[in-house]
Design an enzyme around this catalytic site. Structure first.
Site, PDB file in Angstrom:
ATOM      1  N   ASP A  55       0.810  -1.496  -0.099  1.00 45.02           N
ATOM      2  CA  ASP A  55      -0.145  -0.219  -0.028  1.00 45.02           C
ATOM      3  C   ASP A  55       0.771   1.351  -0.141  1.00 45.02           C
ATOM      4  O   ASP A  55       0.398   2.543   0.064  1.00 45.02           O
ATOM      5  CB  ASP A  55      -0.907   0.081   1.113  1.00 45.02           C
ATOM      6  N   SER A  56       2.135   0.941  -0.068  1.00 51.33           N
ATOM      7  CA  SER A  56       3.177   2.098  -0.441  1.00 51.33           C
ATOM      8  C   SER A  56       2.763   2.858  -1.834  1.00 51.33           C
ATOM      9  O   SER A  56       3.332   4.022  -1.807  1.00 51.33           O
ATOM     10  CB  SER A  56       4.670   1.698  -0.371  1.00 51.33           C
ATOM     11  N   ASP A  94      -1.011  -6.146  -0.118  1.00 49.71           N
ATOM     12  CA  ASP A  94      -1.331  -5.646   1.298  1.00 49.71           C
ATOM     13  C   ASP A  94      -2.921  -5.361   1.630  1.00 49.71           C
ATOM     14  O   ASP A  94      -3.608  -5.175   0.654  1.00 49.71           O
ATOM     15  CB  ASP A  94      -0.553  -4.241   1.310  1.00 49.71           C
ATOM     16  N   GLU A 193       9.921  -4.120   9.797  1.00 48.94           N
ATOM     17  CA  GLU A 193      10.250  -2.615   9.093  1.00 48.94           C
ATOM     18  C   GLU A 193      10.622  -1.622  10.450  1.00 48.94           C
ATOM     19  O   GLU A 193      10.394  -1.787  11.495  1.00 48.94           O
ATOM     20  CB  GLU A 193       9.114  -2.160   8.636  1.00 48.94           C
TER      21      GLU A 193
END
Ligand code: KIV
Length: 276
Positions: A55-56, A94, A193
């Protein structure tokens, strides 16, 4: 560069059990984001193990300041496009913000991303009780789940920005405990992350499932980057944990191949891409 599928060397399809076998064998896993069919074909050509429709895309494709405006329809649209460019590379999509709010919505999202769009697995952020229920519900329906812990971008407002997590002992211990709970709930993979190197190593060693790091140091079982970051085309400052693999190379294909080679050899991430 046009990628003629006939010229892409045949490989055995990458599978979720195959990723587990790679961890067991100590072979590093290479993951990279893709949002459209042309870039997906480049990943395929370079022999990338896993393509992530992150979803970046809300930030690097749509131009938002966070991933929060991304909807399930956006994710389905981009996942379908990426699926058309892949053959052997495993595809993970995602779950966007709030698609995880309860089990019925999670199952609906899983059905669309896997059944309609062609993903093999879905990624979900966090380890709150409703997320653990979601992981268990998806797993029970044979949808593999990639968990995501540490700097989870959908929590940007709670964190007060995109901040490294787990620098304090208490948060580090919490992240290790969360990693255990998502694995126990049925997750098949974990993206970790934005955490210090020592914590990346601790989490990786404490789990049976593969841990894919992004800004989590060199000891993870694999690495993932946002493709726009590793091609040096993200507007603004490049994140410390990323590297411009296109610099000094003459094609996107060469940059992606160099990224894959450096992850597999352990050359990436180097100390300057890590947090201590
Ligand atoms: O959305 C995304 O691209 C991600 C990666 C940064 C892991 O979650």
């Amino acid at each position: 560069m046009y990628v003629d599928p006939a010229n892409v060397p045949a490989r055995k399809p990458v599978t979720v059990p195959g990723l587990h076998a790679m961890k067991a064998a100590g072979r590093r896993i290479v993951m990279l984001t893709a949002y459209d069919s042309s870039f997906a074909a480049q990943l395929e050509l370079a022999g990338i193990d896993v393509a992530l429709v992150g979803d970046s895309l809300g930030m690097v494709v749509q131009g938002h300041k966070s991933t929060l405006p991304v909807t399930l329809d956006h994710m389905v649209y981009h996942t379908r496009a990426v699926a058309r460019g892949l053959s052997a590379t495993l595809l993970i999509a995602d779950l966007p913000f709030m698609a995880d709010r309860d089990v019925p919505h999670v199952l609906e999202a899983g059905a669309r991303l896997v059944g309609e769009a062609g993903a093999a697995a879905v990624k979900i952020e966090g380890a709150a009780p409703h997320i653990l229920d979601a992981i268990a519900a998806l797993t029970a329906r044979a949808i593999p789940v990639c968990a995501h812990l540490g700097l989870t971008p959908q929590s940007v407002h709670k964190f007060g920005g995109f901040r490294i997590q787990g620098r304090e002992q208490e948060t580090a211990d919490r992240i290790v405990a969360e990693a255990q709970t998502v694995q126990a709930a049925g997750a098949d993979l974990l993206v970790l992350e934005g955490v210090p190197t020592a914590l990346g190593e601790r989490v990786t060693k404490s789990l049976q499932i593969p841990v894919i790091g992004i800004g989590a140091g060199p000891h993870c079982d694999g690495q993932v980057l946002v493709i726009h970051d590793m091609l040096g085309i993200t507007p603004g400052k490049r994140p410390k944990f990323s590297k411009d693999f296109l610099a000094g190379r003459d094609s996107v294909a060469a940059a992606i191949a160099a990224y894959a080679a450096d992850v597999r050899s352990g050359a990436f991430p180097a100390p300057e891409h890590c947090f201590n």
